[in-house]
Design an enzyme around this catalytic site. Structure first.
Site, PDB file in Angstrom:
ATOM      1  N   HIS A 251       0.849  -1.188   0.000  1.00 63.91           N
ATOM      2  CA  HIS A 251       0.000   0.000   0.000  1.00 63.91           C
ATOM      3  C   HIS A 251       0.885   1.239   0.000  1.00 63.91           C
ATOM      4  O   HIS A 251       1.712   1.424   0.902  1.00 63.91           O
ATOM      5  CB  HIS A 251      -0.911   0.009   1.234  1.00 63.91           C
TER       6      HIS A 251
ATOM      7  N   PHE B 292       4.088   0.251   4.789  1.00 63.30           N
ATOM      8  CA  PHE B 292       4.684  -0.928   5.439  1.00 63.30           C
ATOM      9  C   PHE B 292       3.789  -2.165   5.381  1.00 63.30           C
ATOM     10  O   PHE B 292       3.662  -2.886   6.361  1.00 63.30           O
ATOM     11  CB  PHE B 292       5.057  -0.632   6.899  1.00 63.30           C
ATOM     12  N   HIS B 293       3.207  -2.454   4.211  1.00 63.85           N
ATOM     13  CA  HIS B 293       2.321  -3.611   4.070  1.00 63.85           C
ATOM     14  C   HIS B 293       2.778  -4.559   2.955  1.00 63.85           C
ATOM     15  O   HIS B 293       1.966  -4.961   2.132  1.00 63.85           O
ATOM     16  CB  HIS B 293       0.892  -3.158   3.785  1.00 63.85           C
ATOM     17  N   PRO B 294       4.034  -4.965   2.884  1.00 67.30           N
ATOM     18  CA  PRO B 294       4.444  -5.860   1.789  1.00 67.30           C
ATOM     19  C   PRO B 294       3.855  -7.256   1.956  1.00 67.30           C
ATOM     20  O   PRO B 294       3.904  -7.843   3.032  1.00 67.30           O
ATOM     21  CB  PRO B 294       5.969  -5.886   1.910  1.00 67.30           C
TER      22      PRO B 294
END
Length: 538
Positions: free
Chosen positions: A294, A469-471
């Site tokens: 995101h 920070f949503h890998p």
């Protein structure tokens, strides 16, 4: 160390903590957990606002960076990942968010049996200890505490009113399957302290005699014999150590770390593995591909006539009171998650469900790690929940200490650039609505000189966009006929026995919200499947 265990878990982050607790409930099973980071006993792992000191600190963070991103004007981004017991749940925003029912129903429609909303909701509920008690949508008595925020801000209430005026209604619960609306985020805290996966799941389980947790362990590779994963090799204190698994090995090292371990084990795209000088154990071209994240677009509005954290921070007396308020009551700004107000909305009337998420904060700063601005302001960060851009993680060295190449490939599709423009335009509409207009908002970032047309806003997105920070997705689940699948719908690595992956890397598509709770759900479901398969002898 050469010992045998029934289960060996690589990683003691959000997923690994859940796995360790569930798999060690059976006292007849020996469980080993290997964590590269250290203990979670630093004070800033407990005080919620401690993320300010943990992110970017090598004590708590892998301190990764992306490759220069073409879609972001060749900027390289910081890419925080937790390096401590609890992993990223020890340094993250603490927001409890499941996503949308349609996300998981889509997984089921892809042919992934057992991953629909009705399948995963019981796992979310079983893990949850919700402040309101048990209900149709929530659980109580689980290991993961969920509470409302302990501080509110009138300036955010005004922004929420403005959102309602343009058609975004308030909601009192983002986690019933449809998160459209606005409201304060619920958080993983307990009486004003961070409630990480380590505190909720791992630490209670560490009292069991059959669970061994080792820190400072950098996992190098999985050992494979005759098509079966048999053990792990890791480095600890300058020494190479090994352990064997009688049952299964589970990788829970995240969307970046899991790719590294797989590649060093000879599991991945054959040509890329061979280029590392390693034998190809399993040719799986999907390893490292399908990276999704995101991208947040941070807008800043100066305001007048409303209190924000900016002026509170720069007032020494008020800053002292913040510390005292936390010490005495566990309340006030030190309990704040990075974002307080959430808004889920649609980028266009043609979209069938919310595809934008706003994280609204009563503060502003130039970039992470810098002091707050001296003027009163709010930040409204908005992201495209279902981007179509796909990136990759590349491993270029067999050395476990070598950093990977992370290339998210943000804003690489026309769809994502259009949604980015629509997101910024919607944020401007909210700020201009009567409910917020009385605070005389002045756009500070990207600034009033940026036009409201698609091209201008897309260009601004490229300039201000950064990761939230949503890998996910770099070892995705898939059907047997999917050539890019890395694991099947029971999270077993394709072509190997005795090896599963149970972290955010297995997500085929990114959920429509924050990813920590879905990651813990995946780990909980993985544990159930492992226990079931062991009973069946499979």
């Amino acid at each position: 160390m050469t010992a045998e265990y029934d289960y060996i878990i690589a990683g003691a982050g959000s997923a690994g903590s859940v796995l360790a607790e569930a798999l060690s409930r059976d006292a007849t099973k020996r469980v080993l957990v290997l964590e590269a980071g250290g203990q979670d006993d630093w004070i800033w792992f407990k005080i919620p606002v401690g993320y300010l000191f943990a992110i970017g600190n090598p004590r708590a963070d892998w301190c990764l960076t992306t490759e220069p991103e073409p879609g972001l004007n060749d900027r390289s981004l910081l890419y925080p990942r937790g390096k401590v017991l609890g992993g990223s749940s020890s340094i993250n925003a603490m927001i409890y968010m499941r996503g949308q029912a349609a996300d998981y129903d889509h997984w089921r429609q892809l042919g992934l049996n057992g991953w629909g909303w009705d399948d995963v909701l019981p796992i979310f509920k079983a893990q949850e200890d919700h402040h309101a008690g048990p209900s149709e949508h929530h659980g109580a008595g689980g290991q993961l505490r969920v509470e409302p925020p302990r501080v509110t801000w009138p300036v955010l209430d005004r922004y929420r009113e403005a959102a309602a005026e343009i058609g975004i209604p308030p909601t009192d619960d983002f986690n019933r399957g449809d998160n459209e609306g606005s409201g304060y985020f619920e958080v993983n805290q307990k009486r004003g302290t961070r409630w990480s996966a380590a505190r909720g799941f791992l630490r209670p389980a560490m009292q069991r005699g059959n669970l061994t947790v080792e820190t400072g362990c950098l996992v190098d590779r999985v050992t494979v014999e005759n098509g079966r994963a048999t053990g792990l090799v890791w480095r600890q204190g300058g020494t190479t150590r090994t352990a064997r698994a009688r049952g299964e090995i589970v990788l829970a090292t995240g969307s970046i770390g899991t790719v590294q371990v797989l590649m060093r084990s000879g599991i991945g795209p054959g040509a890329a593995v061979a280029a590392l000088g390693l034998p190809v154990v399993a040719d799986l071209p999907g390893v490292g591909a399908n990276l999704q994240d995101h991208l947040q677009l941070r807008m800043i509005y100066k305001v007048t006539g409303a209190r924000t954290l900016n002026e509170t921070y720069w007032n020494l007396a008020r800053r002292a009171w913040m510390g005292l308020d936390y010490a005495l009551r566990r309340r006030g700004p030190l309990t704040m998650a990075p974002s307080q107000l959430g808004i889920f909305a649609r980028s266009s009337p043609d979209v069938d469900r919310a595809d934008l998420e706003f994280h609204v904060q009563p503060l502003s700063l130039g970039k992470f790690g810098e002091p707050l601005h001296r003027f009163p302001a709010i930040t409204t960060s908005v992201c495209n929940l279902r981007p179509t851009s796909r990136g990759e993680v590349r491993v270029t060295s067999p050395d476990p200490d070598a950093a990977p190449q992370i290339a998210p490939n943000y804003l690489s599709t026309d769809h994502d650039r259009r949604v980015a423009a629509a997101a910024l335009r919607l944020a401007r509409r909210i700020a201009a609505a009567p409910g917020f207009r009385g605070l005389n908002p002045v756009e500070h970032l990207p600034g009033p000189s940026v036009g409201n047309d698609d091209a201008s806003l897309a260009a601004a997105a490229a300039e201000i966009g950064t990761t939230i920070f949503h890998p996910v997705g770099t070892a995705r689940m898939g059907r047997p006929d999917d050539p890019m699948a890395v694991v099947d719908d029971r999270l077993r690595v394709i072509g190997l026995r005795g090896l599963r992956i149970a972290d955010a890397s297995v997500m085929p598509t990114i959920p429509s919200g924050n990813t920590n709770a879905p990651t813990m759900m995946i780990a909980g479901k993985a544990a159930l499947m492992m226990i079931e398969d062991a009973r069946r002898g499979g």
